[in-house]
Design a protein around this motif. Structure first.
Motif, PDB file in Angstrom:
ATOM      1  N   ASP A 153       0.935  -1.033  -0.078  1.00 58.27           N
ATOM      2  CA  ASP A 153       0.077  -0.091   0.173  1.00 58.27           C
ATOM      3  C   ASP A 153       0.795   1.351  -0.001  1.00 58.27           C
ATOM      4  O   ASP A 153       0.401   2.510   0.030  1.00 58.27           O
ATOM      5  N   PHE A 154       2.159   1.226  -0.007  1.00 57.67           N
ATOM      6  CA  PHE A 154       3.184   2.488   0.026  1.00 57.67           C
ATOM      7  C   PHE A 154       3.824   2.483  -1.036  1.00 57.67           C
ATOM      8  O   PHE A 154       4.417   1.123  -1.795  1.00 57.67           O
ATOM      9  N   ARG A 155       4.661   3.259  -1.406  1.00 61.57           N
ATOM     10  CA  ARG A 155       5.601   3.559  -2.402  1.00 61.57           C
ATOM     11  C   ARG A 155       6.809   2.680  -2.158  1.00 61.57           C
ATOM     12  O   ARG A 155       7.143   2.050  -2.838  1.00 61.57           O
ATOM     13  N   SER A 170      -0.182  -2.413  -6.228  1.00 57.27           N
ATOM     14  CA  SER A 170      -0.820  -1.282  -5.421  1.00 57.27           C
ATOM     15  C   SER A 170      -2.118  -1.478  -4.937  1.00 57.27           C
ATOM     16  O   SER A 170      -2.835  -1.638  -5.563  1.00 57.27           O
ATOM     17  N   ASP A 172      -4.825   0.289  -2.695  1.00 58.23           N
ATOM     18  CA  ASP A 172      -5.141   1.646  -2.077  1.00 58.23           C
ATOM     19  C   ASP A 172      -6.733   1.791  -1.900  1.00 58.23           C
ATOM     20  O   ASP A 172      -7.432   1.903  -2.980  1.00 58.23           O
TER      21      ASP A 172
END
Ligand SMILES: [Mg+2]
Length: 198
Positions: A153-155, A170, A172
């Motif tokens: 869920d994060f870069r 990804s 989100d």
């Protein structure tokens, strides 16, 4: 579209990916006296060794307090069940501690889906976005990056996957996907991946 159905090796971020997000990272930064806008582990590592050790211990405690509030994300149990049914290997790569990761998995009822040795915390591999943890899991499994995917869920999750050469997904719930350029697939929940793996 990346064909996730052919992938047999799945690496998941934990907090906010397999679980509902409960971390307020800026609250943690304030509690630890760290600057806002900087990744916590890297900011801690820049402090003198004694102070860094104390901050890490405090972070372990603060994150342990979050475990009881954690819940499995929608679709997490179903997706892990489907992956187990088709014989896929599953690992967890988290910037949380190993102890907190294991406690979180148990609290959420997800521990039965992951070999204990396939859970890597911030002390078992260089933290994401470094691909070290992904590559360690793939080496352990004798797997090639082309047959693997990193889900997060994060870069940092997506960057770690890209750097390791895996596919990336990804997750989100807001649907915003600010790092879509780093992702082969964008989903609002793990439930959206079920058709790919069944
Ligand atoms: Mg996360």
């Amino acid at each position: 579209m990346t064909d996730l159905a052919r992938l047999r090796h799945w690496v998941f971020d934990l907090d906010g990916t397999l679980t509902l997000a409960v971390h307020d990272f800026d609250a943690l930064r304030r509690e630890l006296g760290l600057p806002l806008g900087r990744p916590i582990l890297e900011a801690v590592a820049e402090r003198p060794p004694d102070e860094a050790a104390a901050l890490r211990a405090r972070l372990d405690v603060l994150e342990a307090e979050l475990v009881a509030r954690t819940r499995a994300a929608p679709g997490a149990t179903a997706l892990l069940t489907a992956l187990a049914d088709r014989g896929a290997r599953v690992g967890i790569l988290t910037r949380n501690s190993l102890a907190n990761a294991r406690a979180t998995l148990a609290h959420c009822g997800l521990d039965g889906f992951v070999d204990a040795a396939d859970v890597l915390g911030r002390d078992e591999a260089r933290p994401k976005p470094d691909p070290d943890g992904v590559l360690r899991l793939l080496a352990r499994w004798g797997a090639a990056p082309a047959g693997a995917v990193m889900v997060g869920d994060f870069r940092f999750d997506l960057e770690a996957g890209r750097a390791a050469g895996t596919a990336t997904v990804s997750v989100d719930p807001s649907g915003a996907h600010p790092w879509a350029a780093l992702a082969d697939r964008c989903v609002a929940s793990l439930e959206e991946l079920l058709p790919d793996v069944r």
